[in-house]
Design a protein around this motif. Structure first.
Motif, PDB file in Angstrom:
ATOM      1  N   UNK A  80       0.850  -1.051  -0.054  1.00 17.41           N
ATOM      2  CA  UNK A  80      -0.078   0.013  -0.111  1.00 17.41           C
ATOM      3  C   UNK A  80       0.980   1.144   0.210  1.00 17.41           C
ATOM      4  N   UNK A  81       1.860   1.302   0.632  1.00 20.66           N
ATOM      5  CA  UNK A  81       2.685   2.533   0.971  1.00 20.66           C
ATOM      6  C   UNK A  81       3.482   2.608  -0.312  1.00 20.66           C
ATOM      7  N   UNK A  82       3.810   1.880  -1.212  1.00 21.36           N
ATOM      8  CA  UNK A  82       4.761   1.836  -2.222  1.00 21.36           C
ATOM      9  C   UNK A  82       3.407   2.629  -3.542  1.00 21.36           C
ATOM     10  N   UNK A  83       2.190   2.038  -3.651  1.00 22.90           N
ATOM     11  CA  UNK A  83       1.335   2.448  -4.482  1.00 22.90           C
ATOM     12  C   UNK A  83       0.739   3.712  -4.119  1.00 22.90           C
ATOM     13  N   UNK A  84       0.638   4.120  -2.764  1.00 21.58           N
ATOM     14  CA  UNK A  84       0.217   5.415  -2.464  1.00 21.58           C
ATOM     15  C   UNK A  84       1.436   6.460  -2.744  1.00 21.58           C
ATOM     16  N   UNK A  85       2.571   5.963  -2.585  1.00 22.08           N
ATOM     17  CA  UNK A  85       3.498   6.972  -2.808  1.00 22.08           C
ATOM     18  C   UNK A  85       3.750   7.254  -4.432  1.00 22.08           C
ATOM     19  N   UNK A  86       3.345   6.163  -5.148  1.00 23.51           N
ATOM     20  CA  UNK A  86       3.448   6.661  -6.627  1.00 23.51           C
ATOM     21  C   UNK A  86       2.287   7.643  -7.131  1.00 23.51           C
ATOM     22  N   UNK A  87       1.040   7.358  -6.258  1.00 26.20           N
ATOM     23  CA  UNK A  87      -0.098   8.132  -6.617  1.00 26.20           C
ATOM     24  C   UNK A  87      -0.013   9.592  -6.341  1.00 26.20           C
ATOM     25  N   UNK A  88       0.748   9.912  -5.079  1.00 25.30           N
ATOM     26  CA  UNK A  88       1.214  11.168  -4.382  1.00 25.30           C
ATOM     27  C   UNK A  88       2.211  12.070  -5.287  1.00 25.30           C
ATOM     28  N   UNK A  89       3.100  11.159  -5.689  1.00 24.41           N
ATOM     29  CA  UNK A  89       4.209  11.655  -6.565  1.00 24.41           C
ATOM     30  C   UNK A  89       4.935  12.780  -5.658  1.00 24.41           C
ATOM     31  N   UNK A  90       5.148  12.520  -4.173  1.00 26.60           N
ATOM     32  CA  UNK A  90       6.038  13.395  -3.516  1.00 26.60           C
ATOM     33  C   UNK A  90       5.189  14.241  -2.534  1.00 26.60           C
ATOM     34  N   UNK A  91       3.646  14.014  -2.892  1.00 24.97           N
ATOM     35  CA  UNK A  91       3.146  15.263  -1.984  1.00 24.97           C
ATOM     36  C   UNK A  91       2.895  14.525  -0.622  1.00 24.97           C
ATOM     37  N   UNK A  92       3.122  15.368   0.294  1.00 24.53           N
ATOM     38  CA  UNK A  92       3.006  14.690   2.008  1.00 24.53           C
ATOM     39  C   UNK A  92       1.564  14.336   2.306  1.00 24.53           C
ATOM     40  N   UNK A  93       1.722  13.359   3.182  1.00 18.80           N
ATOM     41  CA  UNK A  93       0.325  12.670   3.404  1.00 18.80           C
ATOM     42  C   UNK A  93      -0.806  13.853   4.049  1.00 18.80           C
ATOM     43  N   UNK A  94      -0.074  14.674   4.736  1.00 16.80           N
ATOM     44  CA  UNK A  94      -0.978  15.828   5.352  1.00 16.80           C
ATOM     45  C   UNK A  94      -1.554  16.657   4.442  1.00 16.80           C
ATOM     46  N   UNK A  95      -1.275  16.813   3.124  1.00  9.85           N
ATOM     47  CA  UNK A  95      -1.947  17.556   2.028  1.00  9.85           C
ATOM     48  C   UNK A  95      -3.057  16.819   1.279  1.00  9.85           C
ATOM     49  N   UNK A  96      -3.103  15.692   1.696  1.00  3.44           N
ATOM     50  CA  UNK A  96      -3.861  14.715   1.036  1.00  3.44           C
ATOM     51  C   UNK A  96      -5.475  14.945   1.282  1.00  3.44           C
ATOM     52  N   UNK A  97      -6.466  15.139   0.381  1.00  2.00           N
ATOM     53  CA  UNK A  97      -7.945  15.180   0.660  1.00  2.00           C
ATOM     54  C   UNK A  97      -8.572  14.253  -0.183  1.00  2.00           C
ATOM     55  N   UNK A  98      -9.467  13.377   0.551  1.00  2.00           N
ATOM     56  CA  UNK A  98      -9.914  12.238  -0.182  1.00  2.00           C
ATOM     57  C   UNK A  98     -11.265  12.727  -0.269  1.00  2.00           C
ATOM     58  N   UNK A  99     -12.010  12.225  -1.567  1.00  2.00           N
ATOM     59  CA  UNK A  99     -13.395  12.390  -1.757  1.00  2.00           C
ATOM     60  C   UNK A  99     -13.621  11.222  -2.652  1.00  2.00           C
ATOM     61  N   UNK A 100     -14.882  11.182  -2.853  1.00  2.00           N
ATOM     62  CA  UNK A 100     -15.706  10.117  -3.707  1.00  2.00           C
ATOM     63  C   UNK A 100     -16.901  10.672  -4.379  1.00  2.00           C
ATOM     64  N   UNK A 101     -18.104   9.747  -4.374  1.00  2.00           N
ATOM     65  CA  UNK A 101     -19.266  10.363  -4.715  1.00  2.00           C
ATOM     66  C   UNK A 101     -20.031  11.167  -3.636  1.00  2.00           C
ATOM     67  N   UNK A 102     -19.823  10.557  -2.423  1.00  2.00           N
ATOM     68  CA  UNK A 102     -20.733  11.238  -1.469  1.00  2.00           C
ATOM     69  C   UNK A 102     -20.123  10.924   0.159  1.00  2.00           C
ATOM     70  N   UNK A 103     -18.861  10.772   0.281  1.00  2.00           N
ATOM     71  CA  UNK A 103     -17.977  10.720   1.221  1.00  2.00           C
ATOM     72  C   UNK A 103     -17.979   9.478   2.045  1.00  2.00           C
ATOM     73  N   UNK A 104     -18.277   8.465   1.310  1.00  2.00           N
ATOM     74  CA  UNK A 104     -18.394   7.338   1.939  1.00  2.00           C
ATOM     75  C   UNK A 104     -17.213   6.349   1.446  1.00  2.00           C
ATOM     76  N   UNK A 105     -17.281   5.910   0.571  1.00  2.00           N
ATOM     77  CA  UNK A 105     -16.103   5.048   0.012  1.00  2.00           C
ATOM     78  C   UNK A 105     -14.689   5.654   0.285  1.00  2.00           C
ATOM     79  N   UNK A 106     -14.506   7.070   0.176  1.00  2.00           N
ATOM     80  CA  UNK A 106     -13.284   7.742   0.276  1.00  2.00           C
ATOM     81  C   UNK A 106     -12.737   7.494   1.805  1.00  2.00           C
ATOM     82  N   UNK A 107     -13.418   7.087   2.716  1.00  2.00           N
ATOM     83  CA  UNK A 107     -12.828   6.888   3.877  1.00  2.00           C
ATOM     84  C   UNK A 107     -11.955   5.566   3.824  1.00  2.00           C
ATOM     85  N   UNK A 108     -12.190   4.656   3.090  1.00  2.00           N
ATOM     86  CA  UNK A 108     -11.489   3.571   2.875  1.00  2.00           C
ATOM     87  C   UNK A 108     -10.100   3.896   2.269  1.00  2.00           C
ATOM     88  N   UNK A 109      -9.958   4.883   1.719  1.00  2.00           N
ATOM     89  CA  UNK A 109      -8.622   5.383   1.149  1.00  2.00           C
ATOM     90  C   UNK A 109      -7.981   6.155   2.693  1.00  2.00           C
TER      91      UNK A 109
END
Length: 279
Positions: free
Chosen positions: A218-247
């Protein structure tokens, strides 16, 4: 020991009779909102209580605040206390949808300041695959008082809009790739995504059997997605704020804490035609 992300089947089985543990069933289907209560009555984990995604875990709809707006925290705390969640309760939550609904409960409790909450890794399918039983017995919860210690775990639509071109926000959309692209949109009235968002389908965090991928993967995959962005800059969303919680949970499992949720998500964003849309 406190479990704050995941609990496996053997661990939960060993604690089913522990008065400080509570199992919560949150099975739900967007297309059939009576599904969860129906299947709970047909059979659930021993001792489990039921919470409804719409009635218990969401606030009132206004037509502008998304399909699953955040509930009033005091109302939510009272409801969770009524089913037996107190300050020392170890909560284990499960569904049959690869954690899509269970993640919402995990996030909500952490928002309230309660960290002793974990998903049953693999959910109901993992429990059944291990040969464990279900029951139709409905328990009478022992009400408790759940204290509030609200955390800065979410951002508003105005905050997102004001940070669209700001490196202080790395927006991640948890919907399926087709809906992210604006294709096959059957839930919300507008197809597309918020400009600048990247896509991480929530199901990509789990293995084919529904259990979470190992933390290092998971860490390797998320680091690739974020491309160097710090974790505390990440804002998750989805359709209605439910499935994004799993991210959010997946990043915690990966050892990357500090991300937040845009609770209104796409259903709130697209309710205002003045907001920009990317496809």
């Amino acid at each position: 020991m406190n479990w704050t992300t995941l609990v496996d089947v053997p661990t939960l089985k060993a604690h089913l009779d522990d008065p400080d543990w509570l199992v919560v069933d949150v099975r739900h289907q967007l297309s059939d909102t009576a599904y969860g209560e129906r299947v709970y009555a047909e059979g659930h984990l021993p001792g489990a209580v039921f919470l409804h995604c719409d009635r218990d875990l969401s606030g009132p709809l206004t037509g502008q605040n998304g399909r699953h707006p955040l509930p009033d925290p005091a109302v939510l705390a009272e409801r969770l206390g009524a089913v037996g969640i107190g300050p020392n309760t170890q909560v284990v939550v499960y569904d049959d949808a690869q954690g899509m609904i269970a993640g919402r409960v995990w996030w909500l409790l952490r928002w309230l300041g309660h960290t002793r909450v974990a998903l049953l890794d693999g959910g109901l399918p993992a429990w059944l695959a291990a040969g464990e039983p279900l029951t139709q017995t409905v328990v009478t919860p022992q009400p408790r008082t759940l204290p509030l210690c609200l955390q800065s775990a979410w951002v508003s639509v105005d905050w997102v809009q004001s940070h669209l071109n700001d490196p202080a926000m790395r927006l991640v959309d948890a919907r399926g790739p087709d809906r992210f692209r604006g294709e096959n949109e059957t839930i919300d009235p507008v197809g597309g995504h918020i400009p600048g968002a990247v896509n991480r389908f929530f199901k990509d965090n789990v293995l084919p059997d529904g259990r979470f991928k190992p933390a290092d993967v998971l860490r390797a995959e998320w680091q690739a997605i974020l491309a160097g962005a710090p974790a505390d800059t990440v804002v998750h969303q989805c359709g209605s704020g439910v499935s994004a919680c799993l991210n959010v949970l997946a990043m915690e499992v990966a050892g990357m804490p500090g991300s937040r949720l845009y609770a209104g998500s796409w259903s709130e964003w697209c309710a205002d035609p003045a907001r920009p849309v990317a496809r």
